[in-house]
Design an enzyme around this catalytic site. Structure first.
Site, PDB file in Angstrom:
ATOM      1  N   TYR A 203       8.157  25.835   0.672  1.00 51.10           N
ATOM      2  CA  TYR A 203       7.464  27.086   1.029  1.00 51.10           C
ATOM      3  C   TYR A 203       6.186  26.843   1.826  1.00 51.10           C
ATOM      4  O   TYR A 203       5.441  27.776   2.085  1.00 51.10           O
ATOM      5  CB  TYR A 203       7.062  27.861  -0.241  1.00 51.10           C
ATOM      6  CG  TYR A 203       8.158  28.256  -1.170  1.00 51.10           C
ATOM      7  CD1 TYR A 203       9.506  28.169  -0.811  1.00 51.10           C
ATOM      8  CD2 TYR A 203       7.861  28.749  -2.439  1.00 51.10           C
ATOM      9  CE1 TYR A 203      10.498  28.537  -1.689  1.00 51.10           C
ATOM     10  CE2 TYR A 203       8.854  29.127  -3.319  1.00 51.10           C
ATOM     11  CZ  TYR A 203      10.175  29.009  -2.942  1.00 51.10           C
ATOM     12  OH  TYR A 203      11.151  29.384  -3.823  1.00 51.10           O
TER      13      TYR A 203
ATOM     14  N   GLN B 231       4.186  26.572  -4.410  1.00 45.40           N
ATOM     15  CA  GLN B 231       5.152  26.598  -5.515  1.00 45.40           C
ATOM     16  C   GLN B 231       6.302  25.606  -5.339  1.00 45.40           C
ATOM     17  O   GLN B 231       6.715  24.943  -6.282  1.00 45.40           O
ATOM     18  CB  GLN B 231       5.683  28.012  -5.683  1.00 45.40           C
ATOM     19  CG  GLN B 231       6.365  28.233  -6.994  1.00 45.40           C
ATOM     20  CD  GLN B 231       6.457  29.718  -7.307  1.00 45.40           C
ATOM     21  OE1 GLN B 231       7.288  30.431  -6.749  1.00 45.40           O
ATOM     22  NE2 GLN B 231       5.574  30.201  -8.156  1.00 45.40           N
ATOM     23  N   PHE B 232       6.813  25.522  -4.138  1.00 47.79           N
ATOM     24  CA  PHE B 232       7.775  24.482  -3.753  1.00 47.79           C
ATOM     25  C   PHE B 232       7.334  23.978  -2.385  1.00 47.79           C
ATOM     26  O   PHE B 232       6.910  24.776  -1.545  1.00 47.79           O
ATOM     27  CB  PHE B 232       9.204  25.044  -3.643  1.00 47.79           C
ATOM     28  CG  PHE B 232       9.865  25.325  -4.968  1.00 47.79           C
ATOM     29  CD1 PHE B 232      10.724  24.392  -5.544  1.00 47.79           C
ATOM     30  CD2 PHE B 232       9.635  26.509  -5.640  1.00 47.79           C
ATOM     31  CE1 PHE B 232      11.335  24.648  -6.773  1.00 47.79           C
ATOM     32  CE2 PHE B 232      10.238  26.771  -6.860  1.00 47.79           C
ATOM     33  CZ  PHE B 232      11.096  25.843  -7.433  1.00 47.79           C
TER      34      PHE B 232
ATOM     35  N   GLU C 201       1.374  31.682   1.496  1.00 52.28           N
ATOM     36  CA  GLU C 201       0.948  30.278   1.533  1.00 52.28           C
ATOM     37  C   GLU C 201      -0.151  30.076   2.567  1.00 52.28           C
ATOM     38  O   GLU C 201      -1.089  29.297   2.355  1.00 52.28           O
ATOM     39  CB  GLU C 201       2.143  29.363   1.820  1.00 52.28           C
ATOM     40  CG  GLU C 201       3.138  29.264   0.673  1.00 52.28           C
ATOM     41  CD  GLU C 201       4.041  30.485   0.553  1.00 52.28           C
ATOM     42  OE1 GLU C 201       4.112  31.282   1.514  1.00 52.28           O
ATOM     43  OE2 GLU C 201       4.683  30.661  -0.506  1.00 52.28           O
TER      44      GLU C 201
ATOM     45  N   HIS D 148      14.685  24.537  -2.023  1.00 50.24           N
ATOM     46  CA  HIS D 148      13.921  24.106  -3.203  1.00 50.24           C
ATOM     47  C   HIS D 148      14.086  22.610  -3.441  1.00 50.24           C
ATOM     48  O   HIS D 148      14.005  22.145  -4.566  1.00 50.24           O
ATOM     49  CB  HIS D 148      14.369  24.856  -4.469  1.00 50.24           C
ATOM     50  CG  HIS D 148      14.235  26.345  -4.370  1.00 50.24           C
ATOM     51  ND1 HIS D 148      15.122  27.121  -3.680  1.00 50.24           N
ATOM     52  CD2 HIS D 148      13.291  27.180  -4.854  1.00 50.24           C
ATOM     53  CE1 HIS D 148      14.744  28.395  -3.768  1.00 50.24           C
ATOM     54  NE2 HIS D 148      13.639  28.451  -4.462  1.00 50.24           N
TER      55      HIS D 148
ATOM     56  N   GLU E  61       0.467  30.677  -6.390  1.00 55.58           N
ATOM     57  CA  GLU E  61       1.378  31.717  -6.860  1.00 55.58           C
ATOM     58  C   GLU E  61       1.793  31.424  -8.305  1.00 55.58           C
ATOM     59  O   GLU E  61       2.306  30.333  -8.585  1.00 55.58           O
ATOM     60  CB  GLU E  61       2.608  31.772  -5.943  1.00 55.58           C
ATOM     61  CG  GLU E  61       2.252  32.210  -4.530  1.00 55.58           C
ATOM     62  CD  GLU E  61       3.263  31.748  -3.485  1.00 55.58           C
ATOM     63  OE1 GLU E  61       4.382  31.348  -3.850  1.00 55.58           O
ATOM     64  OE2 GLU E  61       2.908  31.784  -2.289  1.00 55.58           O
TER      65      GLU E  61
END
Lengths: 337, 375
Positions: A86, A82-83, A60, A129, A29
């Protein structure tokens, strides 16, 4: 040698991997045109084209599922979640598919892919996050799990991960992207350009997966740690004056047992430190393994300093984070035990 | 039912997702523009493939009743779908099947004895006793390793197809899923990836009307058909009589040509009926009546046989010879596989082999664990 942040070192590893092997493809992403929200893939699409580095839909499971298919075809995907927070929609594809494909097909199909994800807190990311889910991967047969703590290692380990024939989970504590954060959030961070591990060789080199690094040699006690907490442990040792031997594990599976045991046998005391929650964390595995194999060398019970067993809080981030004070107190307690 | 050009705009064929492509009529004639024009030899080969699958399934069910195998899943009534698509695609293409596409392997010429070795988990099992029976794998025969976790293969197929396109290859992927598993999120991930990247992939949905005990409408929801799922992604979607070997062949060929011409993915809902139980562990008498006799599409083997008889490509003697031949082939394969042991009989390979292939190279902790295992 060039001074690099960990972001630049990771980016450089991608460049080297993609230049050496045209089977390496990079996606996730915001990874393509924009270069990733942490900028780890900046410039790759412009340099190698959109067929080598591209953006994906926000899925994902789709990212990892497609990567498994590509790896089975014969490519070497290196994808970004991305994190780490996720990654749960992709967990089935990681655990049931990537990790087991070689075994369940008796080697007929394999999944040589690398799944990068930023981990850890300290950026006011709140509970979605900030997580450190390494134990959710180390528990899974068939995965290798890497956690990086500095630019030099990050480049060499990422190249080794991409070149590895098995799926590798590559965890990047985001708090050390720009400097060796030691837990003193009240102070300005020292940039990697002022740290020896920010000196990164040009071109290709690898660090063998399954090899730990003695971050600081010492004789009083052994600290087994990885990621951001390597630097926190260093600060705690400096501030308490305790001569700690700090082992940066770098790879959790496979574990460099020889380095771990040699240090614990030498010092007789063992402190396990990680940011992830305590219960059933990787520290439990370390603690059990050390006592099974070095019990008679221990002069004190093995101690763990970890994140509390709560979701990662927003307002109370620094009360949650196992900072140098907590680690230092644990060192002192261990020395007087 | 018209046959669109390969590059027909998706909105101009949008209604085909609610219609039904058929070729074989009630009199056994091949009618309409979808008739694939197969030679009599190809048709007899197709019939033999289906008969072989049916004989294979029957023999495995018998072996289960005899206590020789632990588990089995038949595809009774659904043979045409996998058998015809296998023949319509090319070597080098990769199927990502579910557990009910044994027809793909059999029609590809994969040795029956290897399949039975796997089902028996014996000393010659190519998967070394690691997988539940029927979870075959053969890269060489374009058959991706089957997972027990539903729908995961669907998006993997899209990824494989993307890789083929990225490398400039001409091979395509074929994704398989049952209608029940289209509820899984991986199905939807596959569709968005297939649509976004226009991957060269066939997105098969086998609608056999039953997900173990739940009828198809639990997965379909308020949509009229499963092919409707393609519409929101602008993926051309066709609904096809899955018990019509000729229709399956023609539509598979059309979808494959589209993929190879770089025209993107095609979704196909194959309408069929799961005639038997979900598996040998399932007893459908608790949730369904026997609707096979009333199922309007008819038995795929009977329908192709009738077509071959009325067109003169087959006579009664040849038909009987085929039946004898497939029974003989299956029995010979079973006898050979049975001589290599079975998990039920306690004759399997060394348990130490379970540590192989967890990783490419055995790491220290597995080496130490392997040393603790006898055998």
């Amino acid at each position: 040698m060039t001074a690099m942040t960990m972001i630049e070192a990771i980016r450089d590893a991608h460049v080297v991997a993609m230049e050496r092997d045209d089977r390496v493809v990079v996606f996730g992403e915001d990874v393509g045109y924009f270069g990733g929200v942490f900028r780890c893939t900046l410039g790759l699409q412009q340099r190698f084209g959109a067929h080598r580095c591209f953006d994906t839909p926000i899925s994902e499971a789709g990212i990892v599922g497609a990567a498994v298919g590509m790896a089975a075809y014969g490519l070497r995907p290196c994808v970004e979640i991305q994190f780490a927070d996720y990654m749960y929609p992709a967990y089935d594809q990681i655990v049931s598919e990537a990790a087991r494909l070689r075994h369940r097909s008796a080697g007929d199909f394999t999944a040589p892919l690398t799944i990068r994800m930023p981990t850890g807190g300290g950026i006011f990311g709140g509970q979605t996050h900030s997580q450190s889910p390494e134990a959710l991967f180390t528990h899974v047969a068939g995965l290798k799990t890497v956690v990086v703590s500095n630019p030099y290692d990050a480049k060499g380990l990422l190249l080794a991960a991409i070149e590895d024939d098995d799926p590798v989970i590559f965890l990047e504590p985001k708090r050390v992207y720009n400097g060796p954060f030691d837990g003193h959030h009240e102070r300005p961070i020292v940039p990697w350009s002022k740290h020896p591990l920010g000196e990164v060789p040009e071109g290709h080199y690898t660090i063998e997966l399954g090899t730990a690094r003695v971050h600081r040699a010492g004789s009083d006690l052994t600290v087994l740690t990885y990621g951001t907490l390597v630097h926190v442990a260093q600060a705690a040792a400096d501030e308490t004056g305790i001569d700690a031997e700090i082992i940066d594990l770098r790879t959790l599976v496979p574990l460099d047992l020889d380095t771990v045991l040699a240090s614990v046998i030498k010092t007789g005391r063992c402190l396990v430190v990680h940011e992830a929650t305590l219960t059933s964390g990787y520290g439990a595995e370390l603690s059990a393994t050390v006592q099974e194999r070095a019990f008679h060398h221990l002069e004190a019970p093995i101690t763990r300093v970890c994140g509390w067993d709560t979701p990662y809080p927003h307002a109370h981030e620094w009360a949650y984070f196992p900072g140098p004070d907590r680690v230092g107190r644990a060192m002192q307690a261990l020395m007087s035990a | 039912m018209r046959k669109p050009d390969l590059d027909e705009k998706v909105e101009r064929i949008a209604l085909m997702r609610k219609q039904l492509v058929r070729v074989l009529d009630d009199d056994g004639q091949a009618v309409g523009p979808w008739a694939p024009g197969l030679t009599p030899e190809q048709l007899v080969t197709g019939l033999r493939d289906m008969m072989l699958v049916r004989a294979f399934d029957a023999r495995m069910l018998r072996a289960h009743r005899q206590g020789k195998i632990s588990f089995y899943m038949q595809c009774l009534g659904e043979e045409a779908i996998a058998c015809a698509q296998q023949r319509a695609l090319r070597p080098g293409d990769m199927h990502f099947p579910t557990y009910r596409q044994q027809g793909l392997l059999i029609a590809s010429g994969y040795p029956l004895v290897e399949m039975i070795n796997q089902v028996l988990s014996n000393t010659h099992d190519p998967l070394k006793g690691r997988q539940l029976p029927v979870m075959y794998s053969s890269r060489e025969h374009g058959f991706f390793s089957i997972s027990g976790n539903l729908a995961t293969q669907y998006v993997q197929a899209v990824g494989w197809a993307m890789a083929s396109a990225l490398r400039g290859g001409t091979a395509i992927a074929s994704a398989w899923i049952g209608e029940g598993a289209t509820s899984e999120s991986d199905f939807h991930a596959a569709l968005v990836f297939a649509s976004t990247y226009q991957a060269p992939v066939i997105l098969n949905i086998v609608n056999n009307h039953w997900a173990i005990s739940t009828p198809e409408d639990f997965a379909r929801g308020a949509s009229a058909t499963f092919a409707d799922r393609g519409y929101g992604f602008s993926i051309p979607a066709l609904r096809v009589d899955g018990n019509d070997y000729l229709a399956v062949y023609a539509v598979s060929q059309w979808a494959a040509q589209r993929a190879r011409a770089n025209l993107g993915p095609t979704m196909v809902e194959w309408v069929t009926l799961r005639v038997g139980a979900h598996s040998t562990s399932d007893d459908p008498s608790g949730y369904r009546t026997d609707e096979a006799a009333r199922f309007p599409l008819g038995d795929p083997v009977d329908r192709l046989t009738r077509h071959l008889l009325v067109t003169g490509a087959l006579d009664d003697a040849r038909q009987q010879a085929l039946a004898d031949e497939v029974t003989r082939d299956v029995e010979a394969a079973f006898q050979e596989a049975d001589s290599h042991g079975s998990v039920k009989g306690g004759v399997v390979i060394s348990p130490k082999t379970m540590f192989d292939d967890v990783y490419a190279v055995l790491p220290r902790h597995l080496r130490e664990q392997r040393d603790q295992v006898e055998g």
